[in-house]
Design an enzyme around this catalytic site. Sequence first.
Site, short mmCIF file in Angstrom:
data_model
loop_
_atom_site.label_atom_id
_atom_site.label_comp_id
_atom_site.label_asym_id
_atom_site.label_seq_id
_atom_site.Cartn_x
_atom_site.Cartn_y
_atom_site.Cartn_z
N ASN A 87 0.87 -1.18 0.00
CA ASN A 87 0.00 0.00 0.00
C ASN A 87 0.90 1.22 0.00
O ASN A 87 1.53 1.54 1.00
CB ASN A 87 -0.89 -0.04 1.25
N TRP A 88 0.95 1.88 -1.15
CA TRP A 88 1.86 3.03 -1.27
C TRP A 88 1.31 4.29 -0.60
O TRP A 88 1.99 5.29 -0.52
CB TRP A 88 2.16 3.29 -2.76
N LYS A 89 0.04 4.24 -0.19
CA LYS A 89 -0.60 5.42 0.42
C LYS A 89 -0.41 6.63 -0.51
O LYS A 89 -0.40 6.46 -1.72
CB LYS A 89 -0.07 5.63 1.84
N HIS A 138 -9.34 0.77 5.14
CA HIS A 138 -8.06 1.01 5.82
C HIS A 138 -8.29 1.93 7.01
O HIS A 138 -9.14 2.83 6.95
CB HIS A 138 -7.05 1.63 4.84
N GLU A 178 -6.75 4.37 8.01
CA GLU A 178 -6.58 5.79 7.68
C GLU A 178 -7.83 6.36 7.01
O GLU A 178 -8.06 7.57 7.05
CB GLU A 178 -5.32 5.96 6.80
N GLU A 201 -4.65 -5.07 10.60
CA GLU A 201 -3.61 -4.05 10.82
C GLU A 201 -3.88 -3.32 12.13
O GLU A 201 -4.74 -2.41 12.16
CB GLU A 201 -3.61 -3.04 9.67
N GLY A 204 3.10 2.28 10.63
CA GLY A 204 4.05 3.37 10.46
C GLY A 204 4.82 3.75 11.72
O GLY A 204 5.46 4.80 11.77
N SER A 220 4.02 -2.14 10.12
CA SER A 220 5.48 -2.18 10.31
C SER A 220 6.12 -3.50 9.91
O SER A 220 7.10 -3.94 10.52
CB SER A 220 5.84 -1.82 11.76
N GLY A 270 3.13 -1.15 4.14
CA GLY A 270 3.10 0.27 3.80
C GLY A 270 4.48 0.74 3.39
O GLY A 270 4.94 0.50 2.27
N GLY A 271 5.15 1.42 4.32
CA GLY A 271 6.44 2.06 4.03
C GLY A 271 7.44 1.18 3.29
O GLY A 271 8.07 1.63 2.33
P1 13P Z 1 3.45 0.38 7.47
O1 13P Z 1 3.94 -0.91 6.85
O2 13P Z 1 4.14 1.58 6.94
O3 13P Z 1 3.40 0.29 8.95
O4 13P Z 1 1.91 0.54 6.97
C1 13P Z 1 1.05 -0.51 7.10
C2 13P Z 1 -0.20 -0.17 6.38
O5 13P Z 1 -0.96 0.67 6.79
C3 13P Z 1 -0.47 -0.88 5.12
O6 13P Z 1 -1.78 -0.69 4.70
#
Ligand code: 13P
Length: 249
Positions: free
Chosen positions: A10-12, A94, A96, A164, A170, A209, A230-231
């Site tokens: 997920n590149w956000k 998600h 977020e 998650e 993050g 993470s 994510g990251g």
């Molecule tokens: P991180 O891997 O950056 O913690 O993000 C997880 C995430 O929200 C994937 O959807």
Amino acid sequence: MTVRPLVAGNWKMNGALESFEEFSKIAAGYDAALAEKIDMLVCPPAVLLAKFAEVKNIAVGAQNCHSAVSGAFTGDISAEMVADAGGTYVLVGHSERREGYGETDADVAAKAEAAWRAGIIAVVCIGESLEQREAGETIAVVTEQVTKSLPDASNSENTVVAYEPIWAIGTGKTPTADDVAEVHAALRKSLEERFGEDGSKIRLLYGGSVKPSNAAELLALPNVNGALVGGASLKAADFLGIAEVYKNF
Ligand code: 13P
């Protein structure tokens, strides 16, 4: 029961057209040995979807969609538009989106149904807050979320569930292996109770993470059928480092 794992990125709100180069490296790293074991997915910002979908060997998807087919919904995209751009998955619910835009379980379920209407797979995200974890409510919270966010027609072909924990996103923090295993076991039980044998095949991803250094431990856990990253999915070396854990399984 063997379930084919999915490693999803997920590149956000990160990336630009020039990120096609990094994405191409990810796709190139999805070699025959990996393809034998797992599926891979990248969800870039929606404006990059059509470009990324030109690369055919890994799946691409969106990070959100509206539940309607079309209409006066400024700024939104429909699941049909995701499919038209070449996406085959869409993340829904998600944290977020739930936290930042007030999306409810009912909204998430409607988006999952929209994904199916468009012929694509819904990745339904759930997870507890730190406050809920500290209050000992994790299992109750995620069980309620998975029950209410998954429509009755969910099955192992049209739906993936991603657990998650919000406090692990993050932050570099992850639950212990035992904690992840406990949550995934509870989710599996809930899916089996509701969907019978097919409930044992619905993929359950862990997210929060995930990085190359902890992937082997997390991905080896029972009922963990992949990761939502994510990251670490923004860099081909890191994302592939996570996926390649499966080469040793
Ligand atoms: P991180 O891997 O950056 O913690 O993000 C997880 C995430 O929200 C994937 O959807």
